[in-house]
Design an enzyme around this catalytic site. Structure first.
Site, PDB file in Angstrom:
ATOM      1  N   CYS A   1      -2.452  -0.016   7.303  1.00 24.33           N
ATOM      2  CA  CYS A   1      -1.917   0.995   7.656  1.00 24.33           C
ATOM      3  C   CYS A   1      -1.947   1.288   8.501  1.00 24.33           C
ATOM      4  O   CYS A   1      -0.861   2.296   9.030  1.00 24.33           O
ATOM      5  CB  CYS A   1      -1.944   1.600   6.458  1.00 24.33           C
TER       6      CYS A   1
ATOM      7  N   CYS B   1      -6.614   2.021   5.213  1.00 22.32           N
ATOM      8  CA  CYS B   1      -6.867   0.789   5.834  1.00 22.32           C
ATOM      9  C   CYS B   1      -6.252   0.498   7.441  1.00 22.32           C
ATOM     10  O   CYS B   1      -5.444   0.957   7.581  1.00 22.32           O
ATOM     11  CB  CYS B   1      -6.381  -0.761   5.129  1.00 22.32           C
TER      12      CYS B   1
ATOM     13  N   HIS C   1       0.519  -1.301  -0.148  1.00 20.80           N
ATOM     14  CA  HIS C   1      -0.012   0.095  -0.218  1.00 20.80           C
ATOM     15  C   HIS C   1       1.032   0.887  -0.491  1.00 20.80           C
ATOM     16  O   HIS C   1       2.212   1.477   0.764  1.00 20.80           O
ATOM     17  CB  HIS C   1      -0.851   0.171   1.304  1.00 20.80           C
TER      18      HIS C   1
ATOM     19  N   GLU D   1       1.102   3.645   2.130  1.00 22.40           N
ATOM     20  CA  GLU D   1       1.622   4.239   3.057  1.00 22.40           C
ATOM     21  C   GLU D   1       2.347   3.160   2.963  1.00 22.40           C
ATOM     22  O   GLU D   1       3.642   3.632   4.323  1.00 22.40           O
ATOM     23  CB  GLU D   1      -0.602   4.202   4.478  1.00 22.40           C
TER      24      GLU D   1
END
Length: 138
Positions: free
Chosen positions: A84, A81, A51, A53
């Site tokens: 993260c 999410c 992801h 992040e």
């Protein structure tokens, strides 16, 4: 300042989009300067953890030569999410600024997954390993 750094995150989201990824971008800022950037790379890498992040956090940790990112802010184009968010907390990032609210987060489909959880297996033994480690550290 929020808009300036969010626009930097948006540039990362556009990179993701141009590469066929879900368009999410992130930047990490320290002392008024961008120290790390990231965008989604799940499709390219076939890695669920890639992801925006997480990628930005990894780069910032490498640049800082430390896993602690105290004094840093993360700007991301989409609400993080759970994975993260956990990484943000573990990294000790001081501030989170996000753009769009995740539509999937509270949807019936997203919450209709089942995960069997079994806890406490060899709890005493596992706790002892941790306890001994931290006793040596202190």
């Amino acid at each position: 300042m929020e808009k300036k750094f969010m626009k930097e995150a948006m540039k990362q989201a556009i990179k993701a989009c141009n590469r066929g990824e879900i368009p999410v971008g992130a930047v990490i800022v320290k002392d008024g300067k961008v120290i790390a950037r990231g965008y989604n790379k799940k499709e390219k890498t076939k890695d669920v953890t890639k992801h925006a992040e997480i990628i930005a956090i990894q780069k910032a940790c490498k640049k800082n030569n430390d896993w602690r990112l105290s004094g840093c802010s993360l700007y991301v184009t989409l609400e993080p999410c759970l994975m993260c968010m956990g990484a943000l907390l573990e990294a000790r990032i001081d501030k989170l600024v996000f753009g769009a609210v995740s539509e999937n987060k509270n949807s019936e489909k997203a919450n209709n997954k089942s995960l069997e959880i079994i806890g406490g297996v060899l709890e005493k033994e596992n706790s002892e390993i941790l306890k001994k480690f931290f006793q040596k550290k202190r």
